[in-house]
Design a protein around this motif. Structure first.
Motif, short mmCIF file in Angstrom:
data_model
loop_
_atom_site.label_atom_id
_atom_site.label_comp_id
_atom_site.label_asym_id
_atom_site.label_seq_id
_atom_site.Cartn_x
_atom_site.Cartn_y
_atom_site.Cartn_z
N LYS A 131 1.67 6.75 -6.60
CA LYS A 131 0.52 7.55 -7.04
C LYS A 131 0.77 9.05 -6.84
O LYS A 131 0.41 9.87 -7.69
N TYR A 166 2.94 2.00 -14.39
CA TYR A 166 2.22 2.42 -13.19
C TYR A 166 0.81 1.81 -13.19
O TYR A 166 0.35 1.25 -12.19
N LYS A 219 2.42 1.69 -3.43
CA LYS A 219 1.44 2.17 -4.41
C LYS A 219 1.07 3.62 -4.17
O LYS A 219 0.94 4.41 -5.12
N ASP A 233 -4.13 1.15 -10.80
CA ASP A 233 -4.81 2.44 -10.88
C ASP A 233 -4.91 2.84 -12.35
O ASP A 233 -3.92 3.27 -12.96
N LEU A 286 7.19 -3.22 -7.20
CA LEU A 286 5.94 -3.98 -7.36
C LEU A 286 6.07 -5.11 -8.37
O LEU A 286 5.19 -5.97 -8.46
N GLN A 338 7.94 2.23 -8.03
CA GLN A 338 7.02 1.21 -8.54
C GLN A 338 7.75 -0.06 -9.00
O GLN A 338 7.14 -1.13 -9.10
N THR A 377 0.08 -0.93 -10.26
CA THR A 377 -0.73 -0.48 -9.12
C THR A 377 -2.21 -0.79 -9.32
O THR A 377 -2.97 -0.74 -8.36
N ASP A 407 0.83 -1.21 0.00
CA ASP A 407 0.00 0.00 0.00
C ASP A 407 0.86 1.26 0.00
O ASP A 407 0.57 2.22 -0.70
#
Ligand SMILES: *[C@@H]1O[C@H](CO)[C@@H](O)[C@H](O)[C@H]1NC(C)=O
Ligand SMILES: *[C@@H]1O[C@H](CO)[C@@H](O)[C@H](O)[C@H]1NC(C)=O
Ligand SMILES: *[C@@H]1O[C@H](CO)[C@@H](O)[C@H](O)[C@H]1NC(C)=O
Ligand SMILES: *[C@@H]1O[C@H](CO)[C@@H](O)[C@H](O)[C@H]1NC(C)=O
Ligand SMILES: *[C@@H]1O[C@H](CO)[C@@H](O)[C@H](O)[C@H]1NC(C)=O
Ligand SMILES: *[C@@H]1O[C@H](CO)[C@@H](O)[C@H](O)[C@H]1NC(C)=O
Ligand SMILES: CC(=O)N[C@H]1CO[C@H](CO)[C@@H](O)[C@@H]1O
Length: 448
Positions: free
Chosen positions: A37, A79, A33, A85, A387, A384, A83, A30
């Protein structure tokens, strides 16, 4: 959720945390991310402001060259994938597709003055990422992978046997400064694009070209003992090498080698190459944190060079996925780098600033609106990148083959020039693409 393998090596002194601005916890998905963001939102916010004024989708305002926008779009594609998103997806698509230009191969006529092979490859690699992550395809017949194939085809047609036994020149057009320079970025970009296409399509043409490009860089000495050097003048038949090393060149070669290792199910040549490049990446590490050693500490990085670490971290992260045997030392570097990058970002929105250095503290960071795009992009890419180990695997199978419409007839080889002679004088005075200020000095030396 804990990223267990990351938990150990990050016992940084408390004083370090005192400077933390974006509070990244590398053990929390979290946190990773939300930090990504914050930076992505700042970059997109600045882009949107510029779009309102200049109305050219896909571009970031001066002083950023065209290639850098391609690198930023690639990181925003990632991204979205990493993520989940998807709020920027339409904007990303529109921006990239507006810059497709001639031959459907990322050769927009507006950009001929800075359109080198390395620059074009950066956009081709972004299209490749879109294909790999299964990003929504453009409407119409042309798929993302077709755009990448077109870049490959235009570049394969430019492979130049007239000097140095092969290689790509830095520049595409004769009127651009750097036309006689065969540089590693262009050839490593072509190598990586070929390797990624090879894995994605299983078409052997691409793996053959990847091998040829790699072999050529070794033959002329642009790669030596797994160190990658800047480039070489083809008027001297590539007999003198400019030995400056950049993170992005090194990392792109590492990723390409890792992909070919993976494609060949563990071929020893590529295994040795991955081992060698990962080991040699120590030249860029300061206490395991990535550093642009050629210009970072002396404050001499130009606008382009400030974005190189961003290109590098994504390639290192992808190399660790394709060659798991090397992931431990790569991930150690990536975690320390992400932590340092985030700690050197401050604020949010239009006021976000990220420092160039990921070690210690920066006291001279610029906002994205004010010259700091490369630093913010690099910080986002670093954060990122953590991830990737948890991400959905990228597409590397045969489910999406290029459409028959993927063109690349070979005509745009560029030497004749898509632009008329009227551009020649202007281009001579234009700072063309990355590293030119530095290259000017190199040429001066070589001409002595
Ligand atoms: C080229 O420049 C013109 C004039 O600024 C602009 O309208 C157009 O959108 C640009 N095209 C691309 C692909 O950037
Ligand atoms: C130029 O360099 C290539 C590659 O190293 C070599 O094969 C070739 O013999 C060289 N040509 C001349 C004229 O030196
Ligand atoms: C393999 O790729 C090359 C280069 O893009 C292309 O010319 C050729 O048609 C492809 N082969 C197949 C079987 O798709
Ligand atoms: C690793 O790098 C060091 C120094 O950069 C070098 O001396 C050594 O030979 C390298 N080892 C391998 C296995 O490549
Ligand atoms: C190839 O990559 C996949 C992940 O994408 C990995 O699971 C596999 O182990 C790799 N192959 C080799 C030979 O390391
Ligand atoms: C490592 O980073 C620190 C902090 O920024 C800096 O003072 C030092 O000079 C760097 N060391 C090298 C070898 O670059
Ligand atoms: C990885 C992948 O997509 N493999 C597919 C390749 O094509 C065959 C035949 O269409 C499929 O069965 C595989 O699943």
């Amino acid at each position: 959720m804990l990223l267990r393998s990351y938990a150990v090596s990050l016992a940084l002194p408390l004083s370090f945390y005192a400077a933390v601005a974006l509070d990244l916890d590398v053990n929390s998905l979290d946190s990773i991310k939300s930090t990504a963001k914050t930076i992505a939102s700042a970059i997109v916010g600045s882009y949107n402001d510029n779009l309102e004024e200049e109305r050219v989708p896909g571009l970031f305002e001066e002083p950023y060259y065209w290639w850098e926008a391609g690198a930023v779009w690639e990181s925003l594609l990632e991204y979205s994938h990493l993520t989940g998103d998807s709020q920027f997806n339409d904007l990303i698509s529109t921006g990239i597709l507006h810059q497709v230009g001639d031959y459907d191969a990322f050769m927009p006529p507006n950009q001929t003055k800075t359109l080198g092979n390395a620059d074009q490859a950066t956009w081709g690699l972004a299209a490749m990422t879109a294909a790999e992550i299964g990003f929504p395809e453009p409407s119409g017949e042309t798929k993302w992978v077709d755009l990448a194939v077109n870049v490959f085809n235009t570049q394969a047609a430019r492979w130049d046997e007239e000097s140095c036994g092969g290689g790509l020149k830095w520049q595409i057009f004769t009127f651009n400064n750097g036309y006689n320079y065969k540089n590693t970025w262009s050839n490593a970009g072509f190598f990586l694009l070929s390797a990624r296409l090879a894995l994605f399509t299983k078409n052997e043409t691409y793996s053959q070209w990847a091998e040829e490009a790699y072999q050529w860089m070794q033959d002329v000495g642009l790669i030596s003992d797994f160190h990658a050097f800047d480039g070489t003048d083809d008027r001297a038949n590539c007999s003198q090498i400019n030995h400056i090393q950049w993170t992005c060149n090194h990392a792109m070669l590492t990723e390409g080698a890792a992909l070919l290792y993976n494609l060949t199910s563990g071929d020893n040549t590529w295994k040795d190459a991955v081992t060698g490049f990962v080991n040699a990446s120590s030249v860029f590490q300061n206490d395991t944190i990535l550093s642009e050693v050629a210009c970072e500490n002396n404050g001499k990085c130009d606008v382009d060079q400030k974005a190189f670490k961003g290109v590098a971290v994504r390639s290192f992260a992808r190399a660790a996925i394709a060659a798991p045997f090397a992931s431990e030392s790569i991930n150690t570097m990536l975690q320390a780098s992400a932590k340092g990058a985030a700690a050197n970002c401050d604020g949010d929105g239009n006021d976000l600033t990220c420092g160039l250095r990921w070690t210690g503290e920066n006291d001279d960071a610029d906002s994205v609106d004010d010259g700091g795009l490369g630093e913010a992009f690099s910080a986002m890419a670093a954060v990122q990148a953590l991830l990737w180990p948890q991400a959905e695997p990228v597409e590397s199978g045969n489910s999406t083959s290029p459409s028959p419409s993927a063109s690349g007839t070979g005509s745009p080889s560029g030497t004749g020039g898509a632009a008329g002679p009227e551009n020649t004088n202007a281009a001579g005075m234009t700072v063309a693409s990355w590293g030119t200020a530095f290259l000017g000095a190199v040429f001066a030396v070589l001409l002595l």
